[in-house]
Design an enzyme around this catalytic site. Sequence first.
Site, PDB file in Angstrom:
ATOM      1  N   ASP A   6       0.869  -1.159   0.000  1.00 34.88           N
ATOM      2  CA  ASP A   6       0.000   0.000   0.000  1.00 34.88           C
ATOM      3  C   ASP A   6       0.926   1.234   0.000  1.00 34.88           C
ATOM      4  O   ASP A   6       2.117   1.107   0.312  1.00 34.88           O
ATOM      5  CB  ASP A   6      -0.851  -0.059   1.273  1.00 34.88           C
ATOM      6  CG  ASP A   6      -1.672   1.170   1.494  1.00 34.88           C
ATOM      7  OD1 ASP A   6      -2.376   1.586   0.564  1.00 34.88           O
ATOM      8  OD2 ASP A   6      -1.604   1.737   2.610  1.00 34.88           O
ATOM      9  N   LEU A   7       0.424   2.396  -0.360  1.00 38.20           N
ATOM     10  CA  LEU A   7       1.295   3.578  -0.392  1.00 38.20           C
ATOM     11  C   LEU A   7       1.151   4.426   0.880  1.00 38.20           C
ATOM     12  O   LEU A   7       2.049   4.462   1.728  1.00 38.20           O
ATOM     13  CB  LEU A   7       0.982   4.430  -1.635  1.00 38.20           C
ATOM     14  CG  LEU A   7       1.811   5.699  -1.763  1.00 38.20           C
ATOM     15  CD1 LEU A   7       3.264   5.389  -2.100  1.00 38.20           C
ATOM     16  CD2 LEU A   7       1.225   6.613  -2.848  1.00 38.20           C
ATOM     17  N   ASP A   8      -0.018   5.087   0.983  1.00 41.79           N
ATOM     18  CA  ASP A   8      -0.225   6.007   2.102  1.00 41.79           C
ATOM     19  C   ASP A   8      -0.241   5.243   3.423  1.00 41.79           C
ATOM     20  O   ASP A   8      -1.082   4.376   3.625  1.00 41.79           O
ATOM     21  CB  ASP A   8      -1.566   6.740   1.950  1.00 41.79           C
ATOM     22  CG  ASP A   8      -1.558   7.694   0.759  1.00 41.79           C
ATOM     23  OD1 ASP A   8      -0.484   8.196   0.428  1.00 41.79           O
ATOM     24  OD2 ASP A   8      -2.631   7.929   0.182  1.00 41.79           O
TER      25      ASP A   8
ATOM     26  N   THR B 262       1.470  10.061   4.135  1.00 42.13           N
ATOM     27  CA  THR B 262       0.698  11.128   3.497  1.00 42.13           C
ATOM     28  C   THR B 262      -0.680  11.283   4.130  1.00 42.13           C
ATOM     29  O   THR B 262      -1.401  12.225   3.793  1.00 42.13           O
ATOM     30  CB  THR B 262       0.550  10.863   1.994  1.00 42.13           C
ATOM     31  OG1 THR B 262       0.380   9.471   1.810  1.00 42.13           O
ATOM     32  CG2 THR B 262       1.758  11.336   1.217  1.00 42.13           C
TER      33      THR B 262
ATOM     34  N   LYS C 200      -8.931   6.059   5.536  1.00 40.94           N
ATOM     35  CA  LYS C 200      -7.699   5.399   5.083  1.00 40.94           C
ATOM     36  C   LYS C 200      -8.003   4.277   4.091  1.00 40.94           C
ATOM     37  O   LYS C 200      -8.818   3.402   4.375  1.00 40.94           O
ATOM     38  CB  LYS C 200      -6.902   4.867   6.275  1.00 40.94           C
ATOM     39  CG  LYS C 200      -6.282   5.991   7.075  1.00 40.94           C
ATOM     40  CD  LYS C 200      -5.337   5.471   8.128  1.00 40.94           C
ATOM     41  CE  LYS C 200      -4.770   6.660   8.919  1.00 40.94           C
ATOM     42  NZ  LYS C 200      -4.083   6.227  10.121  1.00 40.94           N
ATOM     43  N   GLY C 201      -7.340   4.302   2.942  1.00 38.94           N
ATOM     44  CA  GLY C 201      -7.518   3.274   1.923  1.00 38.94           C
ATOM     45  C   GLY C 201      -8.768   3.463   1.077  1.00 38.94           C
ATOM     46  O   GLY C 201      -9.034   2.695   0.162  1.00 38.94           O
TER      47      GLY C 201
ATOM     48  N   ARG D 169     -10.967   9.002  -3.082  1.00 39.24           N
ATOM     49  CA  ARG D 169     -11.187  10.427  -2.822  1.00 39.24           C
ATOM     50  C   ARG D 169     -12.687  10.741  -2.713  1.00 39.24           C
ATOM     51  O   ARG D 169     -13.142  11.375  -1.755  1.00 39.24           O
ATOM     52  CB  ARG D 169     -10.566  11.234  -3.959  1.00 39.24           C
ATOM     53  CG  ARG D 169     -10.299  12.667  -3.608  1.00 39.24           C
ATOM     54  CD  ARG D 169      -9.666  13.362  -4.800  1.00 39.24           C
ATOM     55  NE  ARG D 169      -8.453  12.683  -5.248  1.00 39.24           N
ATOM     56  CZ  ARG D 169      -7.886  12.859  -6.452  1.00 39.24           C
ATOM     57  NH1 ARG D 169      -8.409  13.707  -7.313  1.00 39.24           N
ATOM     58  NH2 ARG D 169      -6.791  12.206  -6.787  1.00 39.24           N
TER      59      ARG D 169
ATOM     60  N   SER E 122      -2.483   0.605  -4.342  1.00 39.64           N
ATOM     61  CA  SER E 122      -2.949   1.793  -3.627  1.00 39.64           C
ATOM     62  C   SER E 122      -4.239   2.336  -4.229  1.00 39.64           C
ATOM     63  O   SER E 122      -4.477   2.203  -5.427  1.00 39.64           O
ATOM     64  CB  SER E 122      -1.856   2.871  -3.702  1.00 39.64           C
ATOM     65  OG  SER E 122      -2.363   4.130  -3.362  1.00 39.64           O
ATOM     66  N   ALA E 123      -5.042   2.991  -3.393  1.00 37.36           N
ATOM     67  CA  ALA E 123      -6.273   3.625  -3.879  1.00 37.36           C
ATOM     68  C   ALA E 123      -5.985   5.021  -4.438  1.00 37.36           C
ATOM     69  O   ALA E 123      -6.864   5.657  -5.018  1.00 37.36           O
ATOM     70  CB  ALA E 123      -7.274   3.728  -2.734  1.00 37.36           C
ATOM     71  N   SER E 124      -4.748   5.485  -4.291  1.00 40.76           N
ATOM     72  CA  SER E 124      -4.451   6.878  -4.638  1.00 40.76           C
ATOM     73  C   SER E 124      -4.181   7.108  -6.124  1.00 40.76           C
ATOM     74  O   SER E 124      -3.456   6.346  -6.763  1.00 40.76           O
ATOM     75  CB  SER E 124      -3.225   7.355  -3.847  1.00 40.76           C
ATOM     76  OG  SER E 124      -2.866   8.652  -4.264  1.00 40.76           O
TER      77      SER E 124
ATOM     78  N   ASN F  13      -2.621   9.726  -6.970  1.00 40.70           N
ATOM     79  CA  ASN F  13      -1.361  10.484  -6.940  1.00 40.70           C
ATOM     80  C   ASN F  13      -0.156   9.572  -6.705  1.00 40.70           C
ATOM     81  O   ASN F  13       0.953  10.052  -6.451  1.00 40.70           O
ATOM     82  CB  ASN F  13      -1.413  11.531  -5.822  1.00 40.70           C
ATOM     83  CG  ASN F  13      -2.429  12.621  -6.121  1.00 40.70           C
ATOM     84  OD1 ASN F  13      -2.282  13.367  -7.091  1.00 40.70           O
ATOM     85  ND2 ASN F  13      -3.483  12.708  -5.325  1.00 40.70           N
TER      86      ASN F  13
ATOM     87  N   LYS G  43     -10.957  -0.416  -1.594  1.00 40.78           N
ATOM     88  CA  LYS G  43     -10.824  -1.351  -0.482  1.00 40.78           C
ATOM     89  C   LYS G  43     -12.046  -1.142   0.435  1.00 40.78           C
ATOM     90  O   LYS G  43     -12.483   0.000   0.560  1.00 40.78           O
ATOM     91  CB  LYS G  43      -9.525  -1.057   0.288  1.00 40.78           C
ATOM     92  CG  LYS G  43      -8.276  -1.197  -0.592  1.00 40.78           C
ATOM     93  CD  LYS G  43      -7.063  -0.561   0.062  1.00 40.78           C
ATOM     94  CE  LYS G  43      -5.885  -0.497  -0.897  1.00 40.78           C
ATOM     95  NZ  LYS G  43      -4.740   0.243  -0.372  1.00 40.78           N
TER      96      LYS G  43
ATOM     97  N   GLU H 244      -0.222  -3.288   4.684  1.00 46.22           N
ATOM     98  CA  GLU H 244      -1.326  -2.324   4.747  1.00 46.22           C
ATOM     99  C   GLU H 244      -1.379  -1.602   6.087  1.00 46.22           C
ATOM    100  O   GLU H 244      -1.074  -2.201   7.121  1.00 46.22           O
ATOM    101  CB  GLU H 244      -2.667  -3.058   4.589  1.00 46.22           C
ATOM    102  CG  GLU H 244      -3.322  -2.944   3.244  1.00 46.22           C
ATOM    103  CD  GLU H 244      -3.822  -1.541   2.913  1.00 46.22           C
ATOM    104  OE1 GLU H 244      -3.920  -0.689   3.818  1.00 46.22           O
ATOM    105  OE2 GLU H 244      -4.110  -1.281   1.735  1.00 46.22           O
ATOM    106  N   ASP H 245      -1.785  -0.338   6.061  1.00 44.34           N
ATOM    107  CA  ASP H 245      -1.963   0.392   7.321  1.00 44.34           C
ATOM    108  C   ASP H 245      -3.439   0.579   7.664  1.00 44.34           C
ATOM    109  O   ASP H 245      -3.758   1.092   8.727  1.00 44.34           O
ATOM    110  CB  ASP H 245      -1.320   1.790   7.238  1.00 44.34           C
ATOM    111  CG  ASP H 245      -2.093   2.709   6.323  1.00 44.34           C
ATOM    112  OD1 ASP H 245      -2.469   2.266   5.210  1.00 44.34           O
ATOM    113  OD2 ASP H 245      -2.358   3.862   6.706  1.00 44.34           O
TER     114      ASP H 245
HETATM  115  P1  B16 Z   1      -5.966  10.325  -3.834  1.00 49.62           P
HETATM  116  P2  B16 Z   1      -3.633   4.073  -0.037  1.00 49.62           P
HETATM  117  C1  B16 Z   1      -5.428   6.050  -0.184  1.00 49.62           C
HETATM  118  O1  B16 Z   1      -4.159   5.540  -0.429  1.00 49.62           O
HETATM  119  C2  B16 Z   1      -5.481   6.862   1.095  1.00 49.62           C
HETATM  120  O2  B16 Z   1      -5.268   6.019   2.215  1.00 49.62           O
HETATM  121  C3  B16 Z   1      -6.820   7.517   1.217  1.00 49.62           C
HETATM  122  O3  B16 Z   1      -6.879   8.294   2.395  1.00 49.62           O
HETATM  123  C4  B16 Z   1      -7.057   8.396  -0.031  1.00 49.62           C
HETATM  124  O4  B16 Z   1      -8.341   8.990   0.030  1.00 49.62           O
HETATM  125  C5  B16 Z   1      -6.945   7.536  -1.275  1.00 49.62           C
HETATM  126  O5  B16 Z   1      -5.682   6.924  -1.303  1.00 49.62           O
HETATM  127  C6  B16 Z   1      -7.134   8.331  -2.551  1.00 49.62           C
HETATM  128  O6  B16 Z   1      -6.060   9.190  -2.707  1.00 49.62           O
HETATM  129  O7  B16 Z   1      -6.879  11.434  -3.419  1.00 49.62           O
HETATM  130  O8  B16 Z   1      -4.508  10.692  -3.825  1.00 49.62           O
HETATM  131  O9  B16 Z   1      -6.394   9.681  -5.139  1.00 49.62           O
HETATM  132  O10 B16 Z   1      -3.618   4.036   1.452  1.00 49.62           O
HETATM  133  O11 B16 Z   1      -4.573   3.070  -0.671  1.00 49.62           O
HETATM  134  O12 B16 Z   1      -2.266   4.072  -0.657  1.00 49.62           O
HETATM  135 MG    MG Z   2      -2.862   3.182   3.303  1.00 54.81          MG
END
Ligand code: B16
Ligand code: MG
Length: 225
Positions: free
Chosen positions: A11-13, A19, A47-48, A51, A116-118, A120, A147, A171-172
Amino acid sequence: MKGEIRGFIFDLDGVIVDTAKYHYQSWVRLAKTFGYHFRKQDNEALKGVSRMQSLEIILRLAGEKRSAAEKEIMCAQKNEWYRELIQGMTKDNALPGVNRFIRNLRRRNKKIALGSASKNARTILKQIKMIHLFDAIVDGTNISKGKPDPEVFIKAAKALKVKTEECLVFEDAEKGIEAAKAAGMYTVGVGDRKILHEADLVISTFNQLTWRSIKSKILASKQDP
Ligand code: B16
Ligand code: MG
């Protein structure tokens, strides 16, 4: 499960970088625009989560309703503020021990993916100079279900060409552990034991983790009798 791990999915964040604090600050700023104070203790639920889902959780907590178009604008604004906060990140922002741990895995010819769900994720991995360590990247731009749905991890295993039961996920987030388990993968929780108790092993930092501890604490506990 049989005792072999060939694919490692991160996982990233909260696992590679911290972040979560920048996401939180940006959501606090956005919630302020409609007079709501988004409290720290409610942040765990984000978390996870994607957006848009995060915004929907905050709106629900605030008792606010917005149209789909308004929500798109709000998400874009939050992301602009979030990107301002992450633009100063450097390789020193990688969480303790994670870079070294991934490089050790690569030396053992293990396959490495991001799950990751991000949206970015690539920007962040480039900034912290870790993008070259990944054989595959599955992030918010490639998935349709967040997730705890296992989609992100199943796609990552496929991209690595490794069976799901031979993957280990770091995972966190509670929802992330749930997603990895639904994918039939081994799990390591990074963070708070009280929140991540469903994981096969919980660590507070990668500095504690060695290949030997993975073998003895994760694989040994799953060997067929
Ligand atoms: P973004 P992960 C998730 O990343 C974050 O935990 C979550 O808080 C955030 O809303 C989501 O990414 C979307 O991120 O706005 O950058 O697309 O923990 O799955 O790495
Ligand atoms: Mg995370």
